[in-house]
Design an enzyme around this catalytic site. Structure first.
Site, PDB file in Angstrom:
ATOM      1  N   SER A  38       0.840  -1.199   0.000  1.00 25.63           N
ATOM      2  CA  SER A  38       0.000   0.000   0.000  1.00 25.63           C
ATOM      3  C   SER A  38       0.873   1.247   0.000  1.00 25.63           C
ATOM      4  O   SER A  38       2.078   1.189   0.256  1.00 25.63           O
ATOM      5  CB  SER A  38      -0.903   0.016   1.239  1.00 25.63           C
ATOM      6  OG  SER A  38      -0.133   0.284   2.405  1.00 25.63           O
ATOM      7  N   LYS A  39       0.235   2.377  -0.255  1.00 26.68           N
ATOM      8  CA  LYS A  39       0.938   3.664  -0.229  1.00 26.68           C
ATOM      9  C   LYS A  39       1.516   3.918   1.172  1.00 26.68           C
ATOM     10  O   LYS A  39       2.590   4.494   1.319  1.00 26.68           O
ATOM     11  CB  LYS A  39      -0.025   4.775  -0.623  1.00 26.68           C
ATOM     12  CG  LYS A  39       0.618   6.157  -0.658  1.00 26.68           C
ATOM     13  CD  LYS A  39      -0.382   7.210  -1.077  1.00 26.68           C
ATOM     14  CE  LYS A  39       0.178   8.600  -0.889  1.00 26.68           C
ATOM     15  NZ  LYS A  39       0.502   8.929   0.500  1.00 26.68           N
ATOM     16  N   ARG A  40       0.799   3.466   2.193  1.00 24.05           N
ATOM     17  CA  ARG A  40       1.283   3.656   3.573  1.00 24.05           C
ATOM     18  C   ARG A  40       2.632   2.991   3.786  1.00 24.05           C
ATOM     19  O   ARG A  40       3.483   3.497   4.519  1.00 24.05           O
ATOM     20  CB  ARG A  40       0.263   3.115   4.579  1.00 24.05           C
ATOM     21  CG  ARG A  40      -0.936   4.023   4.784  1.00 24.05           C
ATOM     22  CD  ARG A  40      -1.782   3.580   5.963  1.00 24.05           C
ATOM     23  NE  ARG A  40      -2.298   2.223   5.767  1.00 24.05           N
ATOM     24  CZ  ARG A  40      -3.387   1.949   5.065  1.00 24.05           C
ATOM     25  NH1 ARG A  40      -4.075   2.919   4.502  1.00 24.05           N
ATOM     26  NH2 ARG A  40      -3.801   0.692   4.931  1.00 24.05           N
TER      27      ARG A  40
ATOM     28  N   ASP B 122       5.189   5.295   2.321  1.00 25.09           N
ATOM     29  CA  ASP B 122       5.371   6.486   3.159  1.00 25.09           C
ATOM     30  C   ASP B 122       6.182   6.144   4.410  1.00 25.09           C
ATOM     31  O   ASP B 122       7.056   6.912   4.836  1.00 25.09           O
ATOM     32  CB  ASP B 122       4.005   7.048   3.584  1.00 25.09           C
ATOM     33  CG  ASP B 122       3.232   7.642   2.402  1.00 25.09           C
ATOM     34  OD1 ASP B 122       3.864   7.910   1.359  1.00 25.09           O
ATOM     35  OD2 ASP B 122       2.008   7.816   2.525  1.00 25.09           O
TER      36      ASP B 122
END
Length: 506
Positions: A262-264, A267
């Site tokens: 995921s993007k998380r 990040d």
């Protein structure tokens, strides 16, 4: 029977940035099409008008232009099977919805969201299917005249596919083999909504794939549960002979822990999950991209190709043409592929090494100029030659080798403590005088003369070189000392040495 021409498609939704998993799906479609001399079609799935994001379609197209993945036809590329944007194909889909209704393969349902919610609270694990459809408000339970009246009154409705129970549905997957599913577990999926006069994904894709003569559907594993429904839809239309072959690719998994990437994750761990930087028009949030992070497109393609597919050899570095030559979809893994972002960095380093010094210098020169240094491309190329094997990204060169262009204004405390001995000022002054007397300041001559002097004076070579490095660089880094002094030239070398002697003293 004549063998069909290979035609595959990549059909993203313009709902935001393109996830790196989508890029890999497009890449595998591209490799498969090229391997078999076929076509790659670019289609836009924009039937969900509520999720449309301005700029997303342009972003997706720009991403593939940067990556070098070329489409043969589709949105912006043209072709004889258009239109390729689903929102422009409303009339086409309505014809096929009507065809299913007339054949009794689908039915109209008027259930409101509140009524559906009520049934979910009454019946555990409720789904709209052969067991429950006769309890609901639809054209199977309502008189024909009432159905007609409701439609005339503009009541919103959906069209559901009528799935018959008691069947075994066979999906022949090129990666997973035979997948058999009992039709009893499938629900009567919505195919069309009167609210926006648009089909859902399920109907639009089947109709488009058939009309565009798609021979193979290569997509993510998350679409595997919908494959049995798609097989049944092909049968309902009588298109069994033109049904594409399916291949469901393994998921991209988190680098750490379980679950989908995921993007998380990006990040948190500091790596991009989008090909290009994305500016969300709704939230204003900016997400990092591989291009802006300094990755080469070839490195990203090479990295992604090996996430879930292996060539059956030890080879890791592939050009796009070599990937096409080696690609065999049956060598895709069934299991998910861990997203090893560190391996992506390794690939970028390898591509820096493969590229010419001149090409890297062309990318590094603007960074040098932005730091207020006017330097010739020839000199920048020389620095790249000495230093490029130490970095994974071009942007890492400046902090590593700014000393070539800007003299040190201070000297690293730890290095001074470790390398600047009591006799260093005297020895460096002697070395400066020695170098000043050289007419030939070439690397080779410096090395010959300095080594002879060190030997004659019985100095420790390491002590001399470490102190000298400190005077020219300001800390203990950089290539060979004679590489540095030869690049700086006699005048700049002496200026730096004498300034360091003055500042560091004894």
């Amino acid at each position: 029977m004549e063998e069909r021409r290979v035609r595959v498609r990549f059909a993203p939704s313009p709902t935001g940035a393109l996830h790196i998993g989508g890029v890999r799906t497009a890449l595998y479609n591209y490799l498969f099409a090229r391997k078999h001399g076929g076509d790659l079609v670019f289609r836009i799935e924009d039937t969900d008008s509520n999720r449309f994001v301005p700029g997303a379609e342009e972003y997706i197209i720009e991403s593939f232009q940067w990556l070098g993945i070329k489409f043969d036809e589709g949105v912006t590329f043209g072709g004889s099977y258009g239109p390729y944007r689903q929102s422009e194909r409303r009339k086409i889909y309505k014809e096929y919805v009507d065809q299913l209704l007339q054949a009794g393969k689908a039915y109209i349902a008027f259930d409101t969201p509140e009524e559906l919610e009520q049934k979910r609270s009454e019946i555990q694990n409720f789904q709209y299917d052969a067991k429950t459809r006769l309890m609901m408000r639809n054209s199977l339970t309502l008189p024909a005249d009432e159905v007609a009246r409701l439609m005339e009154d503009g009541k919103q409705y959906v069209v559901r596919f009528k799935i018959e129970p008691g069947r075994e549905v066979l999906v022949n997957d090129m990666i997973r083999g035979e997948v058999r599913v009992k039709s009893d577990i499938l629900d009567d999926k919505v195919l069309y909504k009167s609210a926006d006069e648009l089909p859902t994904y399920h109907l639009a894709n089947i109709v488009d794939d058939h009309l565009m003569e798609i021979s193979h559907v290569i997509r993510g594993e998350e679409w595997l549960p919908s494959a049995p429904l798609h097989v049944l839809l092909y049968e309902a239309f009588g298109w069994q002979d033109t049904m594409p072959r399916f291949a469901h690719l393994p998921l991209l998994l988190k680098p750490e822990g379980k679950g989908k990437l995921s993007k998380r994750d990006g990040d948190r761990l500091g790596f991009p999950v989008f090909p290009l930087e994305w500016h969300d028009p709704k939230t204003g949030e900016v997400s990092s991209g591989y291009r802006e992070s300094g990755y080469f497109p070839e490195a990203v393609v090479n990295f992604l190709a090996l996430l879930g597919w292996n060539p059956g050899t030890e080879q890791e570095i592939f050009s796009l043409d070599e990937l096409v030559e080696a690609f065999d979809i049956s060598r895709c893994s069934k299991a998910g592929a861990k997203f090893d972002y560190q391996k992506g960095i390794w690939f970028n380093h390898e591509y820096i090494l493969m590229k010419s010094n001149e090409e890297i210098a062309g990318l590094f020169a603007p960074i040098v100029a932005n730091n207020g240094v006017e330097e010739s491309l020839e000199r920048v190329t020389e620095v790249v030659r000495m230093m490029k094997d130490r970095v994974s990204f071009v942007k890492e060169l400046w902090p590593l080798c700014s000393f070539f262009f800007i003299p040190p204004t201070e000297y690293d405390e730890k290095t001074v403590k470790k390398r600047w001995k009591e006799d260093s000022p005297r020895v460096m002054a002697e070395l400066a005088d020695l170098l000043e007397g050289l007419d030939d300041f070439s690397l080779e001559n410096q090395e010959r003369v300095v080594h002879a002097w060190v030997e004659q004076k019985e100095y420790k070579l390491g002590n001399v070189m470490n102190a000298w490095r400190l005077t020219l660089v300001g800390e203990g880094k950089g290539p060979g000392m004679f590489d540095i002094s030869a690049f700086l030239g006699k005048e700049e070398t002496l200026r730096r040495m004498r300034r360091a002697i003055e500042i560091l003293g004894s």
